[in-house]
Design a protein around this motif. Sequence first.
Motif, PDB file in Angstrom:
ATOM      1  N   TYR A  96       0.849  -1.189   0.000  1.00 53.74           N
ATOM      2  CA  TYR A  96       0.000   0.000   0.000  1.00 53.74           C
ATOM      3  C   TYR A  96       0.888   1.243   0.000  1.00 53.74           C
ATOM      4  O   TYR A  96       1.764   1.383   0.856  1.00 53.74           O
ATOM      5  N   CYS A  97       0.628   2.166  -0.933  1.00 52.63           N
ATOM      6  CA  CYS A  97       1.529   3.298  -1.118  1.00 52.63           C
ATOM      7  C   CYS A  97       0.769   4.606  -1.280  1.00 52.63           C
ATOM      8  O   CYS A  97      -0.410   4.631  -1.632  1.00 52.63           O
TER       9      CYS A  97
ATOM     10  N   GLU B 284      -2.021   6.828   8.440  1.00 52.58           N
ATOM     11  CA  GLU B 284      -3.074   7.711   8.942  1.00 52.58           C
ATOM     12  C   GLU B 284      -4.381   7.474   8.187  1.00 52.58           C
ATOM     13  O   GLU B 284      -5.471   7.567   8.768  1.00 52.58           O
ATOM     14  N   SER B 285      -4.277   7.149   6.904  1.00 56.05           N
ATOM     15  CA  SER B 285      -5.478   6.829   6.121  1.00 56.05           C
ATOM     16  C   SER B 285      -6.175   5.606   6.696  1.00 56.05           C
ATOM     17  O   SER B 285      -7.407   5.584   6.835  1.00 56.05           O
ATOM     18  N   LEU B 286      -5.394   4.586   7.032  1.00 56.66           N
ATOM     19  CA  LEU B 286      -5.963   3.372   7.624  1.00 56.66           C
ATOM     20  C   LEU B 286      -6.620   3.689   8.963  1.00 56.66           C
ATOM     21  O   LEU B 286      -7.704   3.175   9.276  1.00 56.66           O
ATOM     22  N   ARG B 287      -5.989   4.547   9.747  1.00 48.05           N
ATOM     23  CA  ARG B 287      -6.568   4.915  11.043  1.00 48.05           C
ATOM     24  C   ARG B 287      -7.946   5.568  10.846  1.00 48.05           C
ATOM     25  O   ARG B 287      -8.907   5.249  11.546  1.00 48.05           O
ATOM     26  N   ARG B 288      -8.045   6.450   9.866  1.00 44.03           N
ATOM     27  CA  ARG B 288      -9.318   7.131   9.620  1.00 44.03           C
ATOM     28  C   ARG B 288     -10.377   6.175   9.067  1.00 44.03           C
ATOM     29  O   ARG B 288     -11.562   6.322   9.359  1.00 44.03           O
TER      30      ARG B 288
ATOM     31  N   CYS C  26      -8.516  -2.695  15.007  1.00 42.51           N
ATOM     32  CA  CYS C  26      -8.929  -2.634  13.589  1.00 42.51           C
ATOM     33  C   CYS C  26      -7.707  -2.507  12.686  1.00 42.51           C
ATOM     34  O   CYS C  26      -7.615  -3.164  11.658  1.00 42.51           O
ATOM     35  N   ILE C  27      -6.760  -1.645  13.080  1.00 30.39           N
ATOM     36  CA  ILE C  27      -5.538  -1.464  12.286  1.00 30.39           C
ATOM     37  C   ILE C  27      -4.750  -2.764  12.213  1.00 30.39           C
ATOM     38  O   ILE C  27      -4.259  -3.164  11.159  1.00 30.39           O
TER      39      ILE C  27
END
Length: 239
Positions: free
Chosen positions: A154-155, A175-179, A236-237
């Motif tokens: 993932y990039c 940070e995208s995954l966290r959101r 979740c992460i």
Amino acid sequence: AQRSGAAGVIIADNSCLCDAGKTCFSEPGVECEEREPIMADDGSGADISIPAFLMFKQDADVVKAELRANSVVQMEMAWSLPSPDDRVEYDLWTIPTDPVSRNFLRTFKDASMGLGARAYFTPHMYIYDGIKSNCRGFDGESQCYNLCTNNGRYCATDPDNDLDKGISGADVVEESLRRICIWKHYGEENGVGVEWWDYVNIFMMQCDTPDLFMKPKCINEVMYKASIDEAVVQQCIDD
């Protein structure tokens, strides 16, 4: 058309769809189209604000015949929005470092809350498939420096175009995954996501700098202020 004062534009296709059969007649020398044409912005339409529709030739020919006969033609431009549950659905495609969406994120929370159960919002994070972008080597390791996570899977692009300092592409992915996880647990069910909006806005105020963007202390403080369970998001992460 817009500069001339038009409120909208209807464009008539000049070739028929091949499956239209005898209901449509193409102009001499014009081949039929195998697929329905797609009218899209080629990158030069940023200053265009009026709507534009494309009509199939067999429909447009009827209108043009009336115009040639000096008949008055009245047309209505209407948009059909899918709402199977009587809610308007709207989506946002963004990433945490996207400058274009920041003003929307800062100002639209109240509107989202006001819409409540009458609308369903879904945020999306656009990241790149590192495998398709050749960021994972034959040895299974990342070939794109610090732009990716999961060994080049993932990039994201480097937001400050400096691979040696500042926020990295991998930071953006994390940070995208966290959101995404915050939305999954605090917004997906009702489509409103008060906690998600709070987190994003507080993050922009407190952590949106190269020094603090990935600092756990800053991130955890934002989640606390937004009433988000850090353990739930971390699980979740990890999953």
